[in-house]
Structures are given as structure tokens and as C-alpha cells.
Design an enzyme around this catalytic site. Structure first.
Site, PDB file in Angstrom:
ATOM      1  N   TYR A 353      30.255  36.617  36.571  1.00 59.29           N
ATOM      2  CA  TYR A 353      31.327  36.889  35.610  1.00 59.29           C
ATOM      3  C   TYR A 353      31.823  38.320  35.764  1.00 59.29           C
ATOM      4  CZ  TYR A 353      27.887  39.393  32.690  1.00 59.29           C
ATOM      5  OH  TYR A 353      26.950  40.283  32.217  1.00 59.29           O
ATOM      6  N   CYS A 354      33.053  38.548  35.319  1.00 59.74           N
ATOM      7  CA  CYS A 354      33.645  39.890  35.289  1.00 59.74           C
ATOM      8  C   CYS A 354      34.628  39.927  34.117  1.00 59.74           C
ATOM      9  CB  CYS A 354      34.324  40.228  36.612  1.00 59.74           C
ATOM     10  SG  CYS A 354      35.681  39.108  37.066  1.00 59.74           S
ATOM     11  N   THR A 355      35.449  40.955  34.035  1.00 54.46           N
ATOM     12  CA  THR A 355      36.319  41.138  32.873  1.00 54.46           C
ATOM     13  C   THR A 355      37.328  40.008  32.695  1.00 54.46           C
ATOM     14  OG1 THR A 355      36.135  43.533  33.131  1.00 54.46           O
ATOM     15  CG2 THR A 355      37.924  42.717  31.735  1.00 54.46           C
TER      16      THR A 355
END
Length: 528
Positions: A353-355
Site C-alpha cells: 500500500y501507499c498514499t
């Protein structure tokens, strides 16, 4: 607005129009055309008239929308005539009955746009829904043909509400091959300037990545312009835009440019392509996977790795419980981190996951290319979309953003601490030392005692007079970077390097620096 769809193409009109519940928009008292004139209109003109009225109505309603706080992101409200409307039906009824003249005026303006578009669009390709056009606007086409007509809006309407409490910030990306990124750059620059937007837009042959801020009306018109452009039709949808409270004030200026990558992985897109990413999971699917992972008694022996592929200063103030958060300073270090810690992922199911999802697209492609993982998954829409659905889910703390807000709050958890006294604190500020653009976590009490620099070195330099122009180069020369390994090793069998006494995050032109913990493997919550 010039569009690849004309108003007589049936359902394609909806690509350019805001979705709203049905009203009797055919009622003549809303626009006051004479019955005889309306009877003489042919079918095509009637469709254009209906389209123009719907668009004018929807845009007027959008100008009245009030953004809810981020922790109530699903709530939508509207304010008009000193009244607050909690649902779409009530605001639509109010506009239809109290602002018919204004809707009529704007309908006429939209119709003029459509008439002007006919001549402009003749030499431009159209696109069918779900079937992206083979030809696209290039430098031979004037960018002004693809700018929205804002003549029906006053300057106050476009600019008002740009403050952090009333405006909006859009975050989006679109991976698709672009033959002429320089034309897109010129178009994006002109589009943002016309709408008085600030922010950053990166363009490459692999697509576009943007975050822009302005008034609610301006950001809405920007979304419409993106969705109606044939370059992105079939690739972008309205759900791809993440919206948060903010405005033009969140960015010091507008920066639009052409780069090799739309997010800097540091590897040519021809070698690691966005076309071979991991499996996308919706926020709901990702939530179930994390729940399953956290329910396991021994995560170290689990076949799943929950991987945060952001930078250390982002995960420091907010992260998923039980995640592995690499202690890297910028995303271009991620491939080296994977190479150095490849055994961590061998035979594992990786949940990335990331922003907003963009870093996972090529980050997951790189991890897949190593051929050691059982499966690689990524959170579609990133943490931003997850928190919209699960503000009190498994993500704890704030969401770091790359603008002057520094972070968004969706829940009440504080997972970081003051670098000086250790008190719970998660509000970043810039180091007080001139020329040092690093971030620091220092609570009000410590700030009151003069502890406002990112480290002892900077605190000492801050008390001395500047040495002149050469002083600007010292931003890489403080304890925050000197004691941190560039690429950390999280393999359990390898000796760990000494940690810095305290975590002191910061930001520079390439991203923040810190002498924070060498690795960040956040534990799962205690079982209830």
C-alpha cells in the site's frame, strides 16, 4: 467545454455531467423558452438543450457544496441562501425553485459553448466509451480548444473558497501511453492557470500524476476537463480522483513538467512497466486481507507480508497495524531495499500500500519481476481511498501528504512522538535552521524551550550567522542523514547497525531525512 463526446451521443453525455438524482428538468419554467420555439427544435437540438441544462444545473449545485471534515469524508452538505442542506434532494429542489434564472443564464452559456465546439471538434477525434481513441490531440492542436469555458462564472466563484477550510485538493494519477507529453504539459499548464489552481503535475510518456488545489468549483471543472479529454477517456474515471479539504493555499505555486517517470522509481519505464503490476484489491478486499493477517497468532511465521512502500517519515506518523515499513528516505531507494531484503518476500503473499496507489503500480511490478513472491497485491486507490471507507479501520495515525498541510487526519490515533521529550505528537514542522528543509516532530512544550531544529547539529548551526551562498549546501550535512544507512537491512540474521538516539525526521528537495529507527516493523494490536 470542448469534449470528445457530443450532446447527441446518448449515454456518453454522462461522462461530462455530474451525477445527481432526477428532477423535472424539462419543466419550461426553469428556462422560460417559448412553447412555439421549443416545438420547432429538432431532436438533436433538444438533446443539446437538455444536456446544457443538466450541466448548468449540476455545476451550480457544485458551487454550493461544503466539504465535510476528513474524518467524516462520506458526508456531503450544501450551503445556499444562508441555509444548510444535508442531502442532494433538498439542495436540488431549492436550486430548481429559487435559482431558475441563474440556471437559465448558465444554460445559455453552455449552449454557446456547444455551438463553438462543433467547429473546433470537427478536426479532433471522438472516443467511444470503453474504446480509447487511436488518435489524440498533439502539438498541432491548439490547447485552448480543450480548456473549459469559464465565462459563465465570475472570478469570485472560481477563486473563492481556496482556503484550507473551504477549497479542495485533488490527488490522482493515470498510467497510459502518451505520444506527446509536451502537448499534455502545455494543456495542463493552461488548464490550471485558467482555473486558478496550484500544485504539481508530472507528465511522462507513461502517463500523468497530479495533485492540485483550488476552489470546489475549479477542481470540479478540472475533473470534467480530464474526463472529457480523449487522451484519458476510457482510462480515467471520477473515482480515480481523491478529494480532501484544502485549496490553492496548500501549494506555493503551480509546477507542471515533463519527466521520464510520473513517480520516480529510478528505473526506466521500459524496463519495469506499469503494465505488469500486482493484483488490485478494493479497500473492502484489502481490509479483509489485513484483518485475516492480524488475526494470526505469529505474524513472523505468516505467509503474508503487509508492506508499506512509502518513505519512513510518512509511515512514522501513520501506518497499518502489523506492517513492515522500510526505513528509506525516498521511493527511488525502494528497488535497492527489495534487492537487499529479498529473502523477506520469498514464498510470501505481499500486501502493498501507499498514499494514493501510484507507487504500488510500479513498485509491485518490480517485486513481481524478482520472481520470489507467491502473490503480490496492492491497495487500489491507496490509503486515501481506504480511509474514506474505513476511517476507524486498521490504519492508525495520520496520512502524510506532500503539501503545506503535511498530513490529513481521519482518526484520533497518535502513533508518533516528540523527538525531544517523547510525548505523543504527530504534527510536522520545518527545521528552524536556515537552509535546512527537513521535517521535525517537536511538541509545543519543547518548541517553547527553543527545541525547533531537526537535530543537535542543526540546532548548533542555527545559532551561528549564515556563511553565505555556500550555506545552502549544508542541508545534507547534519546528524539526521549522517547516522542513517541509505538502504537498511531488515533480515533477522544480519546484525543491525546502531540506532540514532532519537528519531528526527525532515524534508529536503529530494524528500525528508531522519536518523529515526533503522527499521520500522510495527507490531499488531494486542488481542482483545
Amino acid at each position: 467545454m470542448p469534449s470528445s463526446t457530443s450532446p447527441d451521443q446518448g449515454d456518453d453525455l454522462e461522462a461530462c455531467v455530474l451525477r445527481f438524482s432526477d428532477l423535472d428538468l424539462k419543466d419550461t419554467h426553469l428556462t422560460n423558452p417559448s412553447s412555439s420555439l421549443k416545438a420547432e427544435l429538432d431532436v438533436s437540438t433538444k438533446k443539446k438543450y437538455s444536456f446544457a441544462k443538466k450541466k448548468a444545473f449540476a455545476l451550480f449545485v457544485k458551487t454550493k457544496e461544503v466539504l465535510a471534515p476528513s474524518y467524516k469524508c462520506k458526508e456531503r452538505r450544501w450551503r445556499c441562501c444562508q441555509q444548510l442542506f444535508p442531502d442532494q434532494t433538498s439542495i436540488h429542489r431549492h436550486v430548481a425553485t429559487q435559482h431558475a434564472d441563474e440556471v437559465c443564464r448558465r444554460t445559455a452559456s453552455v449552449l454557446k459553448q456547444l455551438a463553438a465546439t462543433v467547429g473546433t471538434s470537427e478536426g479532433l477525434p471522438s472516443a467511444d466509451k470503453g474504446n480509447p481513441p487511436k488518435e489524440h490531440p498533439t502539438r498541432n492542436h491548439d490547447v485552448s480548444a480543450w480548456l473549459p469555458d469559464t465565462s459563465c462564472f465570475s472570478s469570485d466563484e472560481l477563486i473563492s473558497g481556496q482556503g484550507s477550510d473551504e477549497g479542495a485538493v485533488l490527488l490522482y494519477y493515470c498510467y497510459r501511453d502518451l505520444e506527446d507529453p509536451h502537448w499534455v504539459c502545455a494543456w495542463q499548464t493552461a488548464l490550471c492557470q485558467r482555473l486558478h489552481l496550484t500544485g504539481k503535475v508530472r507528465i511522462a510518456t507513461e502517463g500523468v500524476n497530479g495533485t492540485v488545489g483550488g476552489s470546489r468549483l475549479a477542481t470540479r471543472l478540472y475533473v470534467e476537463a480530464m474526463l472529457s479529454c480523449p487522451l484519458f477517456k476510457g482510462y480515467l474515471c471520477e473515482d480515480d480522483f481523491k478529494t480532501s479539504r484544502g485549496g490553492a493555499c496548500c501549494f506555493p505555486e503551480l509546477r507542471v513538467g515533463v519527466f521520464e517517470e510520473i513517480v520516480p522509481l529510478g528505473i526506466s519505464p521500459s524496463k519495469i512497466s506499469y503494465k505488469k503490476p500486482g493484483i488490485h484489491l478494493s479497500p473492502g478486499e484489502f481490509h479483509k486481507e489485513v484483518e485475516k493477517f492480524l488475526s494470526q497468532a505469529n505474524q513472523e511465521q505468516s505467509d503474508t507480508v503487509l508492506l508499506d512502500c512509502r518513505n519512513f517519515y510518512e509511515s512514522k506518523i501513520g501506518h497499518f497495524q502489523g506492517c513492515l515499513a522500510p526505513d528509506i528516505r525516498k521511493f527511488s531507494y525502494f528497488p535497492s531495499y527489495v534487492d537487499k531484503n529479498l529473502e523477506l518476500f520469498r514464498g510470501k503473499r505481499v500486501l502493498m500500500y501507499c498514499t494514493g496507489g501510484i507507487r504500488c503500480e510500479r513498485g509491485s511490478a518490480y517485486l513481481k519481476a524478482k520472481g520470489v513472491c507467491k502473490e503480490v497485491f496492492q491497495l487500489k486507490g491507496g490509503i486515501h481511498k481506504y480511509l474514506e471507507e474505513f476511517p476507524d479501520g486498521f490504519y492508525r495515525g495520520k496520512l502524510f501528504v506532500f503539501d503545506e498541510r503535511f498530513a490529513l487526519s481521519y482518526n484520533s490515533h497518535t502513533v508518533s512522538e516528540c523527538s525531544y521529550c517523547g510525548a505523543p505528537w504527530d504534527h510536522y514542522r520545518l527545521c528552524s535552521t536556515p537552509q535546512c528543509r527537513q521535517l521535525v516532530l517537536t511538541c509545543p512544550a519543547c518548541q517553547g524551550q527553543g527545541f525547533t531544529a531537526c537535530c543537535v547539529t542543526c540546532q548548533d548551526k542555527g545559532s551561528r550567522p549564515a556563511a553565505g551562498p555556500a550555506q545552502s549546501s549544508f542541508k545534507e550535512e547534519c546528524a539526521c542523514t549522517a547516522r542513517r544507512p541509505r538502504i537498511p537491512s531488515d533480515l533477522p540474521q544480519q546484525a543491525q547497525l546502531p540506532e540514532c538516539p532519537e528519531a528526527r525526521p525532515g524534508v529536503s528537495e529530494d524528500g525528508p531525512h531522519s536518523c529515526g529507527r533503522h527499521h520500522q516493523h510495527f507490531p499488531k494490536p494486542p488481542q482483545s
